[in-house]
Design a protein around this motif. Structure first.
Motif, PDB file in Angstrom:
ATOM      1  N   UNK A 438       0.812  -1.221   0.000  1.00  0.00           N
ATOM      2  CA  UNK A 438       0.000   0.000   0.000  1.00  0.00           C
ATOM      3  C   UNK A 438       0.845   1.272   0.000  1.00  0.00           C
ATOM      4  N   UNK A 439       0.255   2.372  -0.473  1.00  0.00           N
ATOM      5  CA  UNK A 439       0.994   3.643  -0.485  1.00  0.00           C
ATOM      6  C   UNK A 439       1.207   4.210   0.921  1.00  0.00           C
ATOM      7  N   UNK A 440       2.335   4.888   1.098  1.00  0.00           N
ATOM      8  CA  UNK A 440       2.596   5.576   2.367  1.00  0.00           C
ATOM      9  C   UNK A 440       1.811   6.892   2.404  1.00  0.00           C
ATOM     10  N   UNK A 441       1.906   7.564   3.525  1.00  0.00           N
ATOM     11  CA  UNK A 441       1.142   8.795   3.731  1.00  0.00           C
ATOM     12  C   UNK A 441       1.458   9.831   2.656  1.00  0.00           C
ATOM     13  N   UNK A 442       0.419  10.434   2.138  1.00  0.00           N
ATOM     14  CA  UNK A 442       0.599  11.479   1.137  1.00  0.00           C
ATOM     15  C   UNK A 442       0.859  10.966  -0.267  1.00  0.00           C
ATOM     16  N   UNK A 443       0.985   9.655  -0.421  1.00  0.00           N
ATOM     17  CA  UNK A 443       1.298   9.086  -1.736  1.00  0.00           C
ATOM     18  C   UNK A 443      -0.001   8.656  -2.414  1.00  0.00           C
ATOM     19  N   UNK A 444      -0.226   9.172  -3.624  1.00  0.00           N
ATOM     20  CA  UNK A 444      -1.461   8.861  -4.340  1.00  0.00           C
ATOM     21  C   UNK A 444      -1.181   8.169  -5.661  1.00  0.00           C
ATOM     22  N   UNK A 445      -0.966   6.850  -5.631  1.00  0.00           N
ATOM     23  CA  UNK A 445      -0.730   6.125  -6.868  1.00  0.00           C
ATOM     24  C   UNK A 445      -2.016   5.975  -7.647  1.00  0.00           C
ATOM     25  N   UNK A 446      -1.884   5.847  -8.959  1.00  0.00           N
ATOM     26  CA  UNK A 446      -3.030   5.516  -9.795  1.00  0.00           C
ATOM     27  C   UNK A 446      -2.514   4.698 -10.962  1.00  0.00           C
ATOM     28  N   UNK A 447      -3.418   3.927 -11.567  1.00  0.00           N
ATOM     29  CA  UNK A 447      -3.049   3.153 -12.749  1.00  0.00           C
ATOM     30  C   UNK A 447      -3.782   3.748 -13.944  1.00  0.00           C
ATOM     31  N   UNK A 448      -3.038   3.913 -15.036  1.00  0.00           N
ATOM     32  CA  UNK A 448      -3.651   4.473 -16.246  1.00  0.00           C
ATOM     33  C   UNK A 448      -3.378   3.560 -17.432  1.00  0.00           C
ATOM     34  N   UNK A 449      -4.225   3.663 -18.440  1.00  0.00           N
ATOM     35  CA  UNK A 449      -3.965   2.902 -19.665  1.00  0.00           C
ATOM     36  C   UNK A 449      -3.079   3.744 -20.579  1.00  0.00           C
ATOM     37  N   UNK A 450      -2.805   3.221 -21.775  1.00  0.00           N
ATOM     38  CA  UNK A 450      -1.862   3.898 -22.670  1.00  0.00           C
ATOM     39  C   UNK A 450      -2.307   5.318 -23.010  1.00  0.00           C
ATOM     40  N   UNK A 451      -3.615   5.561 -22.996  1.00  0.00           N
ATOM     41  CA  UNK A 451      -4.118   6.906 -23.330  1.00  0.00           C
ATOM     42  C   UNK A 451      -4.199   7.816 -22.113  1.00  0.00           C
TER      43      UNK A 451
END
Ligand code: 6R9
Length: 647
Positions: A438-451
């Motif tokens: 999981x992400x640490x504090x303040x970290x906002x990961x996201x997954x995106x497609x090629x576009x």
């Protein structure tokens, strides 16, 4: 494999429990100002910042944290722990030879660093100057880094395995006038001629760039004499005793540079990743404390080299900011035997141990014996960093090394991120082997497609960060345009990590590896373009394409396809010469494992090399090459397959 739930023993004393994690993570996103106004207090400020966050991933991309704060990183790593920790050990040094060790208290550290800082001043180093370090893993390397920080100079550490060519390029790139090195390093019983490499680098700097440096400080680590230019070279051992042992810590703005560290990208020459002072220190300190659940008095050991970001953040700045006892190891995992890591753990009663999957895999291959010959009962937490850890290696590490008692923190991060972004917290996060969780504090990961469309829920895509965190790099030294281009142009307004990633139903992140032309060899990042340009610089080579392939120990190996110039018939001698050539252009870590000579490379009609196909052939998956309809000459592929190297 099954999940491993948080152990009660760890949880009961942990800095962060599952409850805390949920609450604080939410707070860090909902009210970053408040969250970081609180976290900044872990650092000593000469003037405490009032402005907390001022960042934008769009337009010109500007990242500022704590921008009106004044502090000094070296003061935070040393002075602020005094006088309470005067006699506590700050750094333990374990030599390559098991008979060699040393330690330095916080009190002594202040003296050594102050003297080194005064030495730097005496040779003309000023605030803002770039000082290049090319050092073995000895205490003086940490004195040198902290001495630079103390006087506001910017250190640029070059890994001791890099070649003179690589040193020269980096000296030129950041216009560094000063070098600190050692006569020799010793690893696994073998000598590394550091000063001779520096001398050669300086010849190249002059020949190829028309430049020179002002001074070279040489630490004598072994008995061997080296060539000395009396006008330029300074013998550290001879002068250090004559220098004042106090030196004031320069007040630095939070956004003043702390260091540059070169790292490989998918194109062009290595990039000078620039980190600044305030945000980096807050991030290094916070992540070190929470991820390793560090408690005062514990012995903490990160096996990385100070030439990499892991050594910067988790041997030096993070641990020392937290007043920890940090172990620095000169040697390698299998010298004099494959029990070495665990013997060192026993010798120094190490509680927290942080290493790389490649080391774990190499040791796993030697069987359980060398581990079981040791006690390891001091170990409490284990860590992993540098590349994805395969579940098999994870389980061996957990079962054999940690005897199922120690949680493993699989920490995902990058040179660019300054510190850990995705990782379990030992007292909070259930573990799944192979997931950085999981992400640490303040970290906002996201997954995106090629576009660049956001993907929700359980899915797989490219890993981006939606917003800034304090430890983030601020720019590429001297090339802000390239910074924007590299990290913020693939997906507008998002930081692109270059990694692919899967997210499961529970929101756990599973890093799948690089999606760009960067390969990861034993946890060392390498741009395929760098190896290619080294190869084509050889007079017999006309074209080269380099790809990674799965390697049992190294994670990825280097497979090079080489086309020779007209009239050249490639043979065994040329093959050896090319391997040697790459070693001398970049360094031993870039040595190709395989070189396949080929009369031509597979290209599209517009002339682009089809790396996808080359990757498949190197992976031995040539039966499933995918779409080859855009190939200019399909016969090239058949010939590549027929002549592929047997592995
Ligand atoms: C700290 C460091 C960064 C690249 C990164 C990723 C890979 C690092 C990882 C990991 C999976 C982990 N990486 N840690 N992949 N799981 N726990 O290694 O920095 O040398 O810049 O490399 O390493 O691909 O993008 P750096």
């Amino acid at each position: 494999m099954d999940r491993i739930t948080v152990s009660a023993t760890i949880r009961d004393t942990a800095h962060v429990t599952a409850e805390d994690y949920r609450r604080l993570y939410e707070e860090s996103l909902n009210d970053p100002e408040e969250f970081w106004a609180h976290q900044k207090e872990r650092i000593h400020w000469f003037t405490s910042p009032q402005k907390i966050k001022n960042t934008s991933f769009s337009g010109d991309v500007s990242i500022k944290w704590f921008e009106d704060g004044i502090l000094n990183a070296s003061y935070n790593c040393i002075d602020r722990h005094l006088p309470e920790k005067e006699n506590q050990i700050a750094l333990i040094w374990e030599g390559d030879d098991p008979a060699d060790d040393a330690s330095v208290t916080y009190g002594d550290l202040l003296l050594h660093v102050s003297r080194m800082a005064n030495l730097l001043k005496s040779i003309g180093v000023k605030k803002g100057d770039r000082v290049t370090l090319y050092m073995p893993m000895i205490l003086e390397a940490s004195y040198a880094m902290l001495a630079c920080a103390r006087i506001g100079a910017i250190h640029s550490v070059i890994f001791g395995g890099f070649s003179p060519e690589a040193i020269a390029g980096r000296l030129d790139d950041c216009q560094s006038d000063f070098i600190i090195t050692a006569n020799e390093g010793v690893r696994g019983g073998k000598v590394v001629p550091l000063k001779a490499n520096v001398d050669r680098a300086l010849d190249i700097l002059e020949e190829s760039y028309g430049k020179s440096v002002k001074k070279v400080v040489v630490v004598y680590h072994t008995e061997t004499e080296t060539a000395c230019d009396p006008d330029r070279d300074v013998n550290y051992n001879a002068v250090i005793g004559t220098l004042e042992d106090t030196c004031p810590a320069e007040p630095m703005n939070a956004e003043d540079p702390l260091f540059i560290l070169y790292t490989s990208g998918s194109t062009g020459k290595p990039k000078g990743v620039l980190h600044t002072t305030g945000g980096y220190m807050v991030w290094a300190s916070m992540t070190h404390e929470y991820v390793f659940d560090y408690k005062p008095g514990e012995i903490y050991w990160c096996t990385a080299d100070v030439g990499w970001i892991t050594g910067h953040s988790y041997i030096l700045y993070g641990p020392l900011a937290n007043g920890a006892t940090s172990l620095m190891f000169e040697g390698v995992p299998n010298y004099p035997s494959s029990s070495r890591f665990w013997q060192v753990v026993d010798k120094h009663k190490v509680n927290i141990f942080y290493t790389a999957p490649t080391a774990i895999r190499a040791l796993m291959r030697e069987g359980d014996g060398p581990v079981k010959a040791t006690d390891r009962s001091s170990l409490r937490i284990l860590g992993s960093v540098g590349e994805p850890i395969n579940p098999e290696a994870w389980s061996w590490y957990h079962r054999v090394v940690g005897e199922e008692r120690c949680p493993i923190v699989d920490t995902w991060w990058q040179t660019e991120t300054g510190g850990i972004l995705i990782s379990p917290l030992p007292g909070a996060t259930d573990l799944k082997p192979g997931s950085a969780t999981k992400p640490l504090f303040g970290v906002q990961p996201a997954l995106v497609d090629a576009e660049g469309h956001f993907l929700e829920g359980a899915t797989e895509g490219n890993l981006v960060m939606v917003d800034s965190w304090p430890g983030q790099m601020r720019t590429i030294y001297g090339d802000h345009e390239r910074f924007k281009q590299t990290y913020f142009s693939t997906y507008e307004g998002l930081y692109f990590t270059g990694d692919g990633c899967r997210r499961d139903e529970e929101g756990y992140y599973w890093i799948t590896g690089r999606v760009d032309d960067v390969i990861n060899v034993s946890g060392h990042r390498m741009g395929t373009a760098e190896v290619e340009s080294a190869l084509v610089a050889h007079e017999q080579v006309s074209e080269a394409a380099v790809v990674g392939y799965p390697h049992d120990i190294k994670g990825q190996g280097i497979y090079a396809y080489v086309t020779c110039v007209e009239g050249c018939t490639p043979d065994e001698a040329l093959l050896k010469q090319l391997i040697q050539w790459v070693r001398s252009e970049i360094g031993p870590i870039a040595s190709p494992d395989f070189i396949q000579f080929t009369p031509a490379l597979p290209k599209t009609r517009s002339g682009k090399i089809m790396r996808r196909i080359l990757r498949k052939i190197a992976e031995n998956e040539y039966k499933n090459l995918g779409d080859t309809s855009t190939l200019a000459d399909p016969a090239v592929v058949d010939s590549l397959i027929d002549n592929r190297l047997n592995r």
